[in-house]
Motif scaffolding. Structure first.
Motif, short mmCIF file in Angstrom:
data_model
loop_
_atom_site.label_atom_id
_atom_site.label_comp_id
_atom_site.label_asym_id
_atom_site.label_seq_id
_atom_site.Cartn_x
_atom_site.Cartn_y
_atom_site.Cartn_z
N LEU A 47 12.31 -8.25 6.27
CA LEU A 47 12.68 -7.65 4.98
C LEU A 47 11.47 -7.35 4.11
CD1 LEU A 47 15.91 -9.61 3.97
CD2 LEU A 47 15.73 -7.28 4.88
N ASN B 278 9.00 -5.83 4.89
CA ASN B 278 8.49 -4.49 5.24
C ASN B 278 9.23 -3.38 4.50
OD1 ASN B 278 6.57 -5.20 7.44
ND2 ASN B 278 8.42 -5.99 8.40
N LEU B 279 10.26 -3.74 3.72
CA LEU B 279 11.10 -2.73 3.09
C LEU B 279 10.85 -2.66 1.58
CD1 LEU B 279 14.52 -3.54 4.83
CD2 LEU B 279 12.89 -1.73 5.44
N LEU C 201 15.93 -1.94 -1.04
CA LEU C 201 16.54 -2.07 0.29
C LEU C 201 16.54 -3.51 0.75
CD1 LEU C 201 15.24 1.10 2.16
CD2 LEU C 201 17.54 0.61 1.34
N ARG C 202 15.51 -4.27 0.38
CA ARG C 202 15.51 -5.71 0.70
C ARG C 202 16.73 -6.37 0.09
NH1 ARG C 202 9.90 -5.78 -0.66
NH2 ARG C 202 10.36 -6.89 -2.60
N ASP D 120 17.67 6.17 2.65
CA ASP D 120 17.42 4.73 2.81
C ASP D 120 17.59 4.30 4.25
OD1 ASP D 120 16.85 4.43 0.17
OD2 ASP D 120 18.78 3.56 -0.40
N TYR D 121 18.61 4.86 4.93
CA TYR D 121 18.81 4.49 6.33
C TYR D 121 17.61 4.90 7.18
CZ TYR D 121 20.76 4.13 11.01
OH TYR D 121 20.95 3.81 12.32
N ILE E 285 14.56 5.01 6.23
CA ILE E 285 13.48 4.04 5.96
C ILE E 285 13.72 2.75 6.74
CG2 ILE E 285 12.42 2.61 4.18
CD1 ILE E 285 13.06 4.88 2.18
N VAL E 286 14.97 2.25 6.68
CA VAL E 286 15.30 1.01 7.39
C VAL E 286 15.14 1.19 8.89
CG1 VAL E 286 17.15 -0.61 7.92
CG2 VAL E 286 16.84 0.21 5.58
N ALA F 33 11.47 1.26 9.90
CA ALA F 33 10.87 -0.07 9.81
C ALA F 33 11.33 -0.95 10.96
CB ALA F 33 11.24 -0.71 8.48
N TRP G 13 9.02 -2.52 13.87
CA TRP G 13 9.04 -3.97 14.07
C TRP G 13 9.18 -4.30 15.55
CZ3 TRP G 13 8.89 -8.60 11.31
CH2 TRP G 13 9.43 -9.71 11.95
#
Length: 503
Positions: free
Chosen positions: A174, A176-177, A181-182, A480-481, A483-484, A487, A491
């Motif tokens: 988390l 990384n966000l 978003l976290r 936002d999706y 970005i998630v 990430a 990861w």
């Protein structure tokens, strides 16, 4: 409903099961059970009081068993949640609209029935508290059994590793966000209320005991997957399964990332983990098993555990193609599941069988793939065996529940049909839900010409529309999706690179 004299149904073919058929025959049904299969004239002369249903150009086959299913309510694509790799898709689906268990299960059950599915294993989330979980399970059982469907409800949860696979790394990921978003993912995945393991054990034990004598309904353990469940809880479940004869279904080896997680030095593959705690056996069913290796499959075969193949779901979520041919060759009982994510979001078991038959083939001419009869068996008796209900459902043998589908051959035969054609081959190759003329459950007409009898489908659809309108929109925005997702893939890419260096 049948009269006291029972009912007789004639057909061009009666498919007793995948490997046995009777041509120009009829079935006699009384008290909700298959009484006899014989030529029409023989049955009408012996049971003159029976109500006779003449099938001009039809085939009668056993009701289908959907051995692994999730009730999402409105299709996720309709909610703006597109297919993706399993791992980012799971994060996205946490934002699906939350509608009532009653509405989502009714909608799913009616869709399944219209597709000839008369038995289902419902893999659901347990719920936030013991009280809510019990209400949810009872509601599902009431809906399925109220429609005459055979069912097993297998609730579970993701108790650990809720965002990324490797243990204890959720909070690290988390970081990384972006902050907003976290917070959102933490609410949706980490701090969301969940039924605790001790209450979960007590609830399943109690409800399973209530259904111990039920012939066609059951409550199972359904921990979502071994890597989402503590070893201690798996041990407790194993003890209950051994001592009380209870059943369990779980996801295993579904995606490549799950498989690679299990290969890390500090982890075990799910089959080995389940074997270590004493869960691998005939009361266990494993959903997916796309990435299982030869050693794991041999363990499954030797212990008598079952596997549910989900070809549509595995394609849509980029998981791959299960080694079903190898599973079959090892003697593993295979069942078929639509997972709530059939290829066209239509719950068409004919299409699922057709996909399975074509995907689980072989390029080696000396090693033929699964046959039409193999996949038909998966969709009927394979599922019945997995559910422990093979003495009651899955085929049209005398004494079993009269759960059957009447399929019109008018479209299938086209302008010409060879005299010696195999009806199972014909159905698996060409049939669609639209060819279903009627569905009978316990000998009672349940679906006629695509309409569910004695149920107001309009009310169910109205309830869905109202609840969807009221549901708070928790979905990640498209931006936002993205970005998630980015990430998450970075990861795992870094983690895989590091793992390779360690080896």
């Amino acid at each position: 409903m049948m009269g006291d004299g029972g009912s007789i149904f004639s057909a061009r073919w009666v498919l007793v099961d995948a490997f046995h058929r009777r041509k120009d025959c009829a079935i006699y049904v009384r008290d909700g059970k298959i009484g006899e299969i014989a030529p029409l004239q023989d049955l009408t002369s012996r049971f003159p009081a029976a109500e006779v249903h003449i099938g001009e150009n039809v085939v009668i086959l056993p009701g289908f068993v959907n051995a692994h299913h999730h009730c999402f309510g409105v299709d996720l694509v309709n909610q703006g949640l597109s297919d993706d790799l399993l791992e980012p898709w799971i994060l996205a689906t946490a934002g699906a609209a939350s509608i009532s268990t009653k509405t989502s299960t009714e909608y799913a059950a009616l869709r399944l029935l219209k597709n000839g599915v008369t038995a289902v294993v419902d893999a659901c989330t347990a719920g936030e508290t013991a009280r809510l979980a019990e209400m949810k399970i009872r509601e599902k059982l009431m809906i399925y059994t109220g429609l005459g469907m055979s069912c097993a409800v297998a609730p579970g949860e993701r108790w650990q590793n809720r965002i990324v696979h490797q243990s204890g790394q959720d909070q690290t990921f988390l970081t990384n966000l972006p902050e907003h978003l976290r917070d959102k993912l933490e609410r949706q995945h980490l701090t969301r209320a969940r039924l605790n393991p001790a209450e979960y054990m007590d609830l399943i034990l109690r409800l399973a005991e209530e259904h111990a004598l039920a012939e066609t309904s059951d409550v199972w353990f359904g921990p979502t997957a071994p890597h989402w469940t503590s070893r201690q809880l798996l041990k407790e479940i194993a003890c209950a399964v051994r001592e009380r004869g209870l059943r369990m279904q779980t996801h295993a080896e579904e995606s490549l990332l799950q498989h690679l997680t299990a290969r890390r030095p500090d982890n075990k593959n799910p089959v080995a983990e389940l074997a270590d705690v004493g869960l691998l056996g005939e009361n266990l069913s494993l959903a997916h098993m796309v990435w299982a290796d030869e050693y794991a499959l041999r363990e499954v075969a030797e212990t008598g555990a079952h596997i549910v193949c989900n070809p549509s779901s595995n394609l849509r979520l980029r998981s791959g193609i299960a080694p079903a041919l190898k599973m079959k060759r090892l003697g593993i009982n295979l069942a078929l599941g639509m997972d709530g994510t059939s290829l066209a979001n239509d719950d068409d078991m004919f299409a699922e069988m057709r996909l399975a038959r074509n995907l689980y083939g072989s390029a080696d001419p000396l090693e033929p793939g699964l046959t039409a009869r193999d996949v038909f068996d998966m969709a009927t008796m394979g599922g019945a065996r997995l559910m422990g209900m093979d003495q009651s459902i899955g085929s049209l043998n005398v004494g079993k529940h009269a759960n059957f589908i009447v399929v019109s051959l008018d479209r299938l035969q086209g302008p010409w049909l060879a005299e010696g054609v195999d009806p199972v081959e014909l159905l698996v190759s060409s049939a669609k839900t639209s060819d279903i003329q009627s569905v009978y459950v316990g000998g009672s007409l349940t679906v006629s010409q695509g309409k569910v009898c004695n149920r107001n489908e309009h009310d169910v659809l109205e309830n869905i529309n109202e609840e969807m309108q009221r549901a708070a929109d928790q979905r990640l925005s498209t931006q936002d999706y993205a970005i998630v997702r980015s990430a998450l893939l970075r990861w795992y890419d870094n983690w895989l690179t590091h793992s390779a260096q360690l080896r």
